[in-house]
Design a protein around this motif. Structure first.
Motif, PDB file in Angstrom:
ATOM      1  N   LEU A 274       0.846  -1.197   0.000  1.00 50.16           N
ATOM      2  CA  LEU A 274       0.000   0.000   0.000  1.00 50.16           C
ATOM      3  C   LEU A 274       0.878   1.242   0.000  1.00 50.16           C
ATOM      4  O   LEU A 274       1.347   1.701   1.029  1.00 50.16           O
ATOM      5  N   ALA A 276       0.001   4.090  -1.788  1.00 49.38           N
ATOM      6  CA  ALA A 276      -0.730   5.322  -2.110  1.00 49.38           C
ATOM      7  C   ALA A 276      -0.724   6.286  -0.938  1.00 49.38           C
ATOM      8  O   ALA A 276      -0.703   5.880   0.221  1.00 49.38           O
ATOM      9  N   PHE A 325       3.367   1.843   3.911  1.00 50.00           N
ATOM     10  CA  PHE A 325       4.391   2.884   3.862  1.00 50.00           C
ATOM     11  C   PHE A 325       4.093   3.915   4.940  1.00 50.00           C
ATOM     12  O   PHE A 325       2.938   4.127   5.296  1.00 50.00           O
ATOM     13  N   LYS A 339       2.002   2.541  13.410  1.00 53.37           N
ATOM     14  CA  LYS A 339       1.118   2.318  12.248  1.00 53.37           C
ATOM     15  C   LYS A 339       1.092   0.847  11.854  1.00 53.37           C
ATOM     16  O   LYS A 339       0.035   0.310  11.501  1.00 53.37           O
TER      17      LYS A 339
HETATM   18  N1  CTP Z   1      -3.343   4.221   4.064  1.00 54.17           N
HETATM   19  C1  CTP Z   1      -4.452   3.620   3.496  1.00 54.17           C
HETATM   20  N2  CTP Z   1      -5.671   4.215   3.561  1.00 54.17           N
HETATM   21  C2  CTP Z   1      -5.833   5.400   4.190  1.00 54.17           C
HETATM   22  C3  CTP Z   1      -4.716   6.029   4.766  1.00 54.17           C
HETATM   23  C4  CTP Z   1      -3.479   5.425   4.678  1.00 54.17           C
HETATM   24  O1  CTP Z   1      -4.311   2.542   2.919  1.00 54.17           O
HETATM   25  N3  CTP Z   1      -7.030   5.959   4.226  1.00 54.17           N
HETATM   26  C5  CTP Z   1      -2.053   3.532   4.011  1.00 54.17           C
HETATM   27  C6  CTP Z   1      -0.998   4.209   3.174  1.00 54.17           C
HETATM   28  O2  CTP Z   1      -1.050   3.751   1.839  1.00 54.17           O
HETATM   29  C7  CTP Z   1       0.286   3.798   3.869  1.00 54.17           C
HETATM   30  C8  CTP Z   1      -0.108   3.693   5.320  1.00 54.17           C
HETATM   31  O3  CTP Z   1      -1.524   3.497   5.315  1.00 54.17           O
HETATM   32  O4  CTP Z   1       0.695   2.505   3.460  1.00 54.17           O
HETATM   33  C9  CTP Z   1       0.260   4.873   6.191  1.00 54.17           C
HETATM   34  O5  CTP Z   1      -0.484   5.993   5.849  1.00 54.17           O
HETATM   35  P1  CTP Z   1      -0.570   7.326   6.731  1.00 54.17           P
HETATM   36  O6  CTP Z   1      -1.538   8.244   6.064  1.00 54.17           O
HETATM   37  O7  CTP Z   1       0.799   7.834   6.937  1.00 54.17           O
HETATM   38  O8  CTP Z   1      -1.148   6.759   8.066  1.00 54.17           O
HETATM   39  P2  CTP Z   1      -2.166   7.425   9.023  1.00 54.17           P
HETATM   40  O9  CTP Z   1      -2.686   6.329   9.884  1.00 54.17           O
HETATM   41  O10 CTP Z   1      -3.162   8.206   8.271  1.00 54.17           O
HETATM   42  O11 CTP Z   1      -1.266   8.333   9.912  1.00 54.17           O
HETATM   43  P3  CTP Z   1      -1.041   9.932   9.941  1.00 54.17           P
HETATM   44  O12 CTP Z   1      -1.869  10.585   8.893  1.00 54.17           O
HETATM   45  O13 CTP Z   1      -1.431  10.281  11.325  1.00 54.17           O
HETATM   46  O14 CTP Z   1       0.452  10.127   9.714  1.00 54.17           O
END
Ligand code: CTP
Length: 404
Positions: A274, A276, A325, A339
């Motif tokens: 993942l 994106a 990621f 995470k």
């Molecule tokens: N991801 C996902 N779906 C979402 C948000 C994130 O699949 N709605 C996935 C991303 O592709 C990545 C991972 O989760 O592999 C980490 O995403 P991130 O946005 O950094 O994690 P969050 O839990 O949203 O943390 P934060 O925004 O607090 O940094």
């Protein structure tokens, strides 16, 4: 001896860079390969067959027949013999003939009969390289599964400066060695990859998005497909193309569409990566008409999107692998570990916005890979293509070896 007993057909065409093919042949042989040279008639104007056959210990093949004794050289036999065909340098004319099957010399007939993978190192002047017909021919050759070794930028034989110079023999050798080093394949494994940003619509003309280019996810898709996997690539809005026939691309725009596409196919997958940059929020309501400017402040209420990674983490069954990621600016390792735990990932790839050349938009990236055993591996700054290879090596073959 990294190339011990490998059979390599080295194709040489009529470019000034043909002189570099002699060093390349020498390097391949020093690495243990057996090299058979096939040269075009104009290639012989740039470098003599005597030099080349002295280096390889084999007569150079150029014509369909040897004039004095009528011996017929079989391009079909060469196609069976080779473990790799490497065309270096490849001129614009040769690229055009290869792309279109114009088999008017021994090199092109050998190419068309080739059973082994083919690598092509173009060499030409910058304007010829930039011409749309060259771009199209290279795209076509990629779509046939050929590997293009991109020319380097620098001073050309014409003294002009730009992209078009054949990659240096040492670099080409590295590509060939890496190719043969990849013994481990992902044959027929089904892998889901998400890539790029998502756009969350505000009104018909505006959206909330982010700077993700999709380059890392697309490099991963190409790497997995190159190793024999069947890839489903769920891509947000990006300006990138896929070339490999084993990549099924599903284009989406919003996080919700990406969620639906990913959840829909995950049950059938062996692994999901993942990559994106999914928007965490979307506007709570979408305006059907363009929002007009007024004098007052405008407030747009946001509502959370579903977390694709966490949802797949809940769906995950034994044998399925999940790689996420994390792009962090502070407390990097602690945040990444949190995470991985929260979303039930097996691995998390950490890239820091603090590293120059890493993260969004760049062609390079600098990563660390963390696993559930608390192990961490740091990698130097590399091209996203090389980073993709490192990730695949690490998560599929190095620690858990789940595909064995
Ligand atoms: N991801 C996902 N779906 C979402 C948000 C994130 O699949 N709605 C996935 C991303 O592709 C990545 C991972 O989760 O592999 C980490 O995403 P991130 O946005 O950094 O994690 P969050 O839990 O949203 O943390 P934060 O925004 O607090 O940094």
């Amino acid at each position: 001896m990294t190339l011990k007993d490998k059979h390599i057909v080295l194709g040489i065409t009529g470019s000034i860079a043909a002189y570099k093919a002699a060093s390349l042949a020498r390097l391949l042989i020093k690495a243990g390969a057996e090299v058979q040279i096939v040269i075009t008639p104009s290639g012989k104007e740039f470098i003599t067959p005597v030099t080349l056959s002295a280096l390889t210990g084999k007569p150079v093949v150029s014509e369909f027949f040897t004039a004095n004794d009528g011996t017929w050289h079989s391009h079909v036999d060469l196609g069976q013999w080779a473990d790799l065909m490497l065309i270096a340098p490849a001129t614009a004319a040769t690229l055009g003939k290869m792309a279109n099957g114009i088999a008017d010399n021994m090199l092109i007939t050998t190419y068309l009969s080739m059973k082994a993978p083919v690598m092509i190192a173009p060499a030409m002047d910058l304007d010829m390289f930039a011409h749309p017909s060259t771009t199209r021919n290279i795209e076509m050759l990629r779509s046939y599964g050929n590997i293009i070794i991109e020319p380097a930028a620098g001073e050309l034989a014409s003294h002009l400066i730009g992209k078009g110079r054949m990659e240096e023999p040492e670099k080409i050798l590295e590509v060939v060695e890496a190719f043969f080093a990849k013994k481990e394949t992902l044959d027929k494994k089904k892998i889901l990859i998400t890539a790029g940003p998502t756009y969350e619509k505000i009104d018909p003309v505006r959206f909330i998005g982010n700077y993700s280019s999709g380059k890392m996810g697309f490099a991963l898709a190409e790497e997995c497909a190159g190793r024999g996997a069947e890839v489903t690539l769920v891509a947000g809005p990006v300006a990138l193309k896929v070339n490999h026939p084993n990549i099924k691309r599903i284009d989406v725009e919003s996080a919700e569409q990406m969620y639906n596409a990913s959840v829909g196919v995950f049950g059938d997958m062996d692994a999901a990566i993942l990559c994106a940059a999914v928007a965490d929020f979307r506007p709570a309501e979408q305006y059907t008409q363009k929002v007009k400017r007024g004098e007052d402040d405008l407030t747009i209420a946001l509502t959370p999107n579903k977390d694709i990674a966490a949802s797949l983490g809940k769906m995950k069954k034994g044998g399925q692998m999940l790689v996420g990621f994390a792009l962090e600016t502070n407390d990097e390792e602690a945040n990444a570990l949190r995470k991985m735990e929260k979303k039930n990932l097996d691995y998390i790839v950490l890239n820091s916005l603090n590293d120059a050349g890493a993260g969004f938009q760049h062609d390079t990236n600098k990563i660390s890979i963390l696993n559930r055993n608390g192990e961490r591996k740091d990698f130097p700054l590399k091209s996203k293509k090389e980073v993709a290879s490192d990730i695949i090596e690490e998560v599929f073959f190095s620690l858990l070896r789940p595909f064995k």
